[in-house]
Every structure is written in C-alpha cells, then in structure tokens.
Design an enzyme around this catalytic site. Structure first.
Site, PDB file in Angstrom:
ATOM      1  N   ASN A  74      36.903  36.005  32.308  1.00  0.00           N
ATOM      2  CA  ASN A  74      36.279  35.658  33.574  1.00  0.00           C
ATOM      3  C   ASN A  74      35.769  34.226  33.424  1.00  0.00           C
ATOM      4  O   ASN A  74      35.643  33.719  32.314  1.00  0.00           O
ATOM      5  CB  ASN A  74      35.143  36.633  33.890  1.00  0.00           C
ATOM      6  CG  ASN A  74      34.805  36.640  35.366  1.00  0.00           C
ATOM      7  OD1 ASN A  74      35.392  35.897  36.163  1.00  0.00           O
ATOM      8  ND2 ASN A  74      33.840  37.465  35.737  1.00  0.00           N
ATOM      9  N   GLU A 124      34.098  33.743  30.014  1.00  0.00           N
ATOM     10  CA  GLU A 124      33.606  34.970  29.392  1.00  0.00           C
ATOM     11  C   GLU A 124      34.799  35.747  28.849  1.00  0.00           C
ATOM     12  O   GLU A 124      35.687  36.140  29.606  1.00  0.00           O
ATOM     13  CB  GLU A 124      32.827  35.816  30.405  1.00  0.00           C
ATOM     14  CG  GLU A 124      31.537  35.138  30.829  1.00  0.00           C
ATOM     15  CD  GLU A 124      30.599  36.032  31.624  1.00  0.00           C
ATOM     16  OE1 GLU A 124      29.466  35.592  31.885  1.00  0.00           O
ATOM     17  OE2 GLU A 124      31.007  37.163  31.980  1.00  0.00           O
ATOM     18  N   HIS A 150      29.439  46.489  40.732  1.00  0.00           N
ATOM     19  CA  HIS A 150      30.331  45.470  41.266  1.00  0.00           C
ATOM     20  C   HIS A 150      30.142  45.277  42.766  1.00  0.00           C
ATOM     21  O   HIS A 150      30.968  44.625  43.406  1.00  0.00           O
ATOM     22  CB  HIS A 150      31.783  45.815  40.921  1.00  0.00           C
ATOM     23  CG  HIS A 150      32.045  45.734  39.439  1.00  0.00           C
ATOM     24  ND1 HIS A 150      31.940  46.823  38.612  1.00  0.00           N
ATOM     25  CD2 HIS A 150      32.338  44.682  38.649  1.00  0.00           C
ATOM     26  CE1 HIS A 150      32.187  46.442  37.370  1.00  0.00           C
ATOM     27  NE2 HIS A 150      32.424  45.159  37.349  1.00  0.00           N
ATOM     28  N   TYR A 162      30.881  33.711  46.141  1.00  0.00           N
ATOM     29  CA  TYR A 162      30.439  34.646  45.117  1.00  0.00           C
ATOM     30  C   TYR A 162      30.147  33.926  43.805  1.00  0.00           C
ATOM     31  O   TYR A 162      29.169  34.212  43.115  1.00  0.00           O
ATOM     32  CB  TYR A 162      31.498  35.733  44.913  1.00  0.00           C
ATOM     33  CG  TYR A 162      31.275  36.558  43.670  1.00  0.00           C
ATOM     34  CD1 TYR A 162      30.156  37.375  43.559  1.00  0.00           C
ATOM     35  CD2 TYR A 162      32.171  36.506  42.603  1.00  0.00           C
ATOM     36  CE1 TYR A 162      29.941  38.117  42.416  1.00  0.00           C
ATOM     37  CE2 TYR A 162      31.960  37.239  41.457  1.00  0.00           C
ATOM     38  CZ  TYR A 162      30.845  38.046  41.362  1.00  0.00           C
ATOM     39  OH  TYR A 162      30.629  38.768  40.227  1.00  0.00           O
ATOM     40  N   LYS A 163      30.994  32.948  43.450  1.00  0.00           N
ATOM     41  CA  LYS A 163      30.807  32.223  42.196  1.00  0.00           C
ATOM     42  C   LYS A 163      29.844  31.039  42.348  1.00  0.00           C
ATOM     43  O   LYS A 163      29.668  30.273  41.394  1.00  0.00           O
ATOM     44  CB  LYS A 163      32.168  31.733  41.665  1.00  0.00           C
ATOM     45  CG  LYS A 163      33.034  32.859  41.089  1.00  0.00           C
ATOM     46  CD  LYS A 163      34.269  32.302  40.407  1.00  0.00           C
ATOM     47  CE  LYS A 163      35.172  33.388  39.827  1.00  0.00           C
ATOM     48  NZ  LYS A 163      34.646  34.010  38.588  1.00  0.00           N
ATOM     49  N   ARG A 213      39.867  40.844  28.856  1.00  0.00           N
ATOM     50  CA  ARG A 213      40.063  40.088  30.090  1.00  0.00           C
ATOM     51  C   ARG A 213      39.167  38.870  30.048  1.00  0.00           C
ATOM     52  O   ARG A 213      38.197  38.822  29.296  1.00  0.00           O
ATOM     53  CB  ARG A 213      39.797  40.939  31.333  1.00  0.00           C
ATOM     54  CG  ARG A 213      38.348  41.184  31.659  1.00  0.00           C
ATOM     55  CD  ARG A 213      38.200  42.017  32.919  1.00  0.00           C
ATOM     56  NE  ARG A 213      38.545  41.289  34.127  1.00  0.00           N
ATOM     57  CZ  ARG A 213      37.656  40.656  34.907  1.00  0.00           C
ATOM     58  NH1 ARG A 213      36.378  40.646  34.591  1.00  0.00           N
ATOM     59  NH2 ARG A 213      38.039  40.034  35.999  1.00  0.00           N
TER      60      ARG A 213
END
Lengths: 221, 308
Positions: B198, B238, B169, B289-290, B196
């Site tokens: 994403n 995701e 990470h 980041y994305k 979770r």
C-alpha cells in the site's frame, strides 16, 4: 488412501478445519455421537489446555477415558436418553455458551431443536455431520477444456465423477467450505450447496454442488 | 527519523502500473517476510519508546489469548529462519528464544502468561520492525482482536479494536474489494502467507502517523508546511503480510513502513515517471481518501520539474 502401504511417503498439508471452537464463548458444550467424537477430542484437549469452561455429552462414543481425563463428561445410554439430556443442559448453560455437535444428522437436528427451544441464536450452534446429506439425482456435465461429457450418478459427487474419468481437479475440504475446488460454471443452472458463495462468482463447488433438476452443466475444466 | 527511509537498494516501490485503483493486489509472500534494515536497532528502539509512552498502541481482547500465542510462536520461528544470531528451540510446550542482536534470551512455556515478562504480542512486537495485528476468524468474519501498532497511517488501533473487517475498512472507497478480500483471507489454508503493498505521501519522515499522535503531526500536515519538497515529502510504502496462523486460524496482519524522500524517487527515472502518472490520474475518491488533494499535485509538479 486405501492403496497405501506402511512406509509409503505421502505429502501432507497442515490440518484445516471448518469446525473450530469459538474463542469468545463463555462455555463450550461438545456433543459427540459415535465416532463423531473424533474432532471433539481435539476440542476438549484445546479447552483443557487453555482452561476454558466446557463439558462433553456423549452417546455411543469411544475414547471416553481420554475425555474424562480432560473434563466433565455425561454419557447417555441411547439416543432417547440423549434427547432428554439436551434440554436441561442447553437450557441452563451460561449466556454466551456455544454448542458443537459431531454425529449423525438425527443427533445434530436434536441439538439444534433443543437450542432453538432454549432461544439460542443460530450462530451459537455448530455441527459437523459425519454422514453426508443425500446426494441428489443423476445429471450430465460437459468439461469444456478437456472436451469430455461425464455422467454424474445419483449418490456420486461431481468431483468424484471428474476423478473417475481422470481429469485433474483441485480440492481440499470436500464440504463446500474451503473454496479450493471452485471451477468456472460456463453453462447450465446449478443447485449450489457450497458455503462460499460460488454462485456469486459464476463458479461451482465440485465437491458438493449439482445440476438443478433436468439441467446439464458445462464447466471450465 | 531517517530510520525507515529505506537507504538499502531494495526499496519496495509500490506502483505496478501507470494508474492506481484500490485493489486487494495480493501475491504469495517470499522470504524474507520480516524486514531487517541497516537501522534495525533504531526502529526497534523507537517502537518500544512509542509503546511505553502510549500504552494504547497495544490492545488484546481476552478471547485473543490463544491467537496471540499462535502469533508469537509464528513470528519468533520466522525470525529464527530468516535472521542470523536468532534461534527458537522447542521441547514440548517449553521454548527457549535467543535474539543475540538485541541481547534477548527468554525461556517460556506456551500459553503460560506468567513465563513471559509481558503480553506475547508486545514481546514479539518489540523485536520486529513490523506492526502486528491479530484478526480472529469467527462466524465467517474477521475481527480485530489484538495488536501492537505504533506506526499507523492515520488510524488508531485503540479506536478500531473489536471492529469487524468490514467496519475497519469503512472509510476506504470501493468496499466491494474488501468483501472479496475478507472471503479470500477466510479461505487461506493454515500457514499460508501473502504480501501486498500500500502507499501514500506524507510531508515528513515520521513513521508514526497514528491518530493517537495527531497533535504531534496534524497541525503541520493541515498547514501543508513544506520548504523543500524533495527532502521533506516522502513516499510511504507499507509492505503488508497476511498469514493464516496454524493453530487458531486467526489472520496475522503485518505492516512494515518504508519511507523514501521524493528526491530519492526522482533518482530512479522509471519510479518518478510512474508516480507522476499515478498522481495525475488518481480518481477523485481515492485522492480524497489518501489526503492527496494538494500534496499529490505538489509532488507530481516537483518530480516533473526535477527532470527538466
């Protein structure tokens, strides 16, 4: 547990262990003292099943016949003989070996000393005591939500004291490892003895931690 | 491929709030854990095609053998519980696996590699839509020990193999979130399963955005070559599951990719408004980041205009 009778129904969860084989080890040395052999029987079965390299050193341990059917076992007649055995075994074990001890604190300390003397790093030395460490002195705790004040005796855990007065608290491992019993610490300074960094989260592990000397704790229970 | 585009009505829209911050956002998993879409066979065929063409999409350390078998049995058992025409029978260490949908029938002996045609993880990974990662628990940390990942979102399994949870990470902003997440995972009781979500945006409908395949998708992404935003730009959700494997205590990480074109997002006004709000308020480091510096505002503008 002692109130149960044959035929009673109990709810059970899957076993949970904080004393597990390290799969990257080149060789596993299992040191069993007395009934401390119990978890190591499972270790030995696991290693035999997967074909891992392992050996057992035992002192005063039952079930030797089971162990001998699984792999090499060396039996020490008494604790002094065990101490003599440890140095050579640990000293000549292949690089990346791990040692696992279950037994009284004296045996665990002897294994740790032998490993240190052979220049092993701490991460390759594992132990599960079956005799609890001395519990520490008495103290008082205020249960905020239940509006109770409870005296925790010397030799009694905070969790046992809470149980004694009938306040429900979660728990699982009773060794400060699983984190199940972590409870908000609202007041007082604690002597944190858990392995999950409860202090960092402003919580306390009821099963192992206590008040610092002279302190009264207040917890969110 | 229109495959993983989630034509069914159960699209797992990933945004729960009008603003987005990186968080662990886990919730207890509910059945079904393994997704079976209308295009199940196509997704599985694509997974095998990618794996066979690029063997680097599978990795397994020698010390991950037990955890891989643990993962195999968990996945097959899960499929048998959730899907019709699938069964797992057991007699001691001997198993009989039947997956009628795929015409797979296999007997195997637990732990005996010679009884399976391939590694336990790829045997299982070819029969589920999800990517499969096995994180071994050692020394109070998690390690990427094994996996079959063909639909990575801008990362590479082969590159990450052997890394610790913290190293995996490293590129993510908010590292403290992952310190807590790792501690949470290490505390999970065996058999527990959590879920979770994403999300991201991409300008095509390729589920495989692995760095290993970047020559195939990278150039167009860098040029931001988009002709029709509504049909080309996709929301990538995701669906991730985290399972504490019962025998080894390893963490099984499952990643299911669900793609939805922006036009389909726009068809649900609440989703559209939520995505616009999130894109408009995304913190700079998350946007970077994305990789949403340009694509984010482009998508938000298109969604706004589509409601005018």
């Amino acid at each position: 547990m002692h109130d149960l009778r044959p035929g009673d129904r109990v709810r059970a969860r899957s076993p949970r262990s904080s004393f597990t084989p390290v799969e990257t080890a080149a060789h596993h040395i299992l040191v069993a003292g007395g009934v401390g052999v119990t978890p190591l029987l499972s270790h030995a079965r696991w290693h035999a099943f997967w074909g891992h390299s392992f050996e057992v050193l035992a002192v005063g341990a039952p079930h030797l016949d089971v162990l001998r059917a699984l792999g090499p076992v060396t039996v020490a007649r008494d604790r002094r003989k065990m101490a003599d055995l440890l140095g050579p075994v640990v000293g000549t074990a292949p690089w990346k070996s791990h040692v696992y001890t279950c037994g009284p604190p004296g045996l665990i300390a002897a294994v740790a000393a032998a490993a240190r003397a052979a220049h092993w790093v701490g991460a390759r030395v594992h132990a599960e005591p079956f005799v609890a460490e001395p519990a520490g002195g008495p103290f008082e705790v205020v249960l905020r939500r239940s509006r109770r004040r409870v005296r925790v005796a010397a030799g009694e855990t905070l969790l046992d004291a809470v149980d004694r007065v009938g306040v429900a608290a979660p728990r699982l491992c009773r060794q400060g490892v699983c984190g199940e019993c972590l409870t908000g610490l609202v007041g007082g300074t604690a002597d944190h003895r858990d392995h999950v960094d409860a202090a960092e989260e402003g919580r306390i592990a009821l099963c192992v931690s206590r008040a610092a000397p002279g302190e009264t704790l207040e917890i969110d229970l | 491929m229109s495959g993983a585009t989630g034509k069914d009505s159960s699209y797992p829209f990933p945004l729960a709030h009008d603003t987005y911050r990186i968080s662990a956002n886990v919730e207890p998993a509910a059945a079904p854990i393994l997704h079976v879409g209308a295009d199940h066979a196509d997704v599985l065929a694509l997974r095998s095609r990618i794996l066979d063409g690029e063997p680097r999409r599978f990795v397994a350390a020698p010390h991950a053998a037990a955890a891989s078998w643990d993962a195999l049995v968990w996945l097959l058992d899960r499929m048998a519980r959730e899907q019709a025409g699938v069964s797992l029978e057991r007699d001691g260490h001997r198993y009989r696996w039947t997956n009628a949908r795929l015409g797979v029938e296999q007997e195997f002996v637990f732990g005996d590699a010679s009884t399976l045609p391939e590694h336990p993880l790829t045997f299982a990974g070819r029969q589920v839509e999800e990517d499969v990662v096995v994180l071994g628990a050692r020394g109070d940390r998690l390690w990427l020990d094994a996996g079959m990942v063909v639909f990575a979102s801008v990362w590479s399994l082969a590159f990450d193999h052997g890394m610790s949870f913290a190293e995996l990470h490293g590129p993510v902003p908010s590292p403290e979130v992952f310190v807590r997440a790792e501690r949470f995972l290490l505390r999970m009781p065996p058999g527990d399963a959590w879920r979770r979500l994403n999300w991201g945006l991409q300008l095509d409908d390729r589920p495989d955005l692995s760095l290993d395949a970047s020559p195939a998708w990278g150039p167009r992404r860098r040029r931001l070559e988009v002709h029709d935003v509504g049909s080309e730009v996709h929301l990538r959700t995701e669906v991730q599951h985290l399972v504490r494997l019962p025998m080894t205590g390893a963490v099984l990480f499952l990643i299911g990719v669900r793609l939805l074109p922006l036009a389909a997002v726009a068809a649900v006004p609440a989703w559209s408004a939520r995505l616009v709000s999130v894109l408009d308020t995304l913190p700079a480091e998350v946007r970077s980041y994305k990789d949403l510096g340009v694509l984010g505002p482009m998508a938000a503008d298109w969604l706004r205009r589509s409601h005018e």
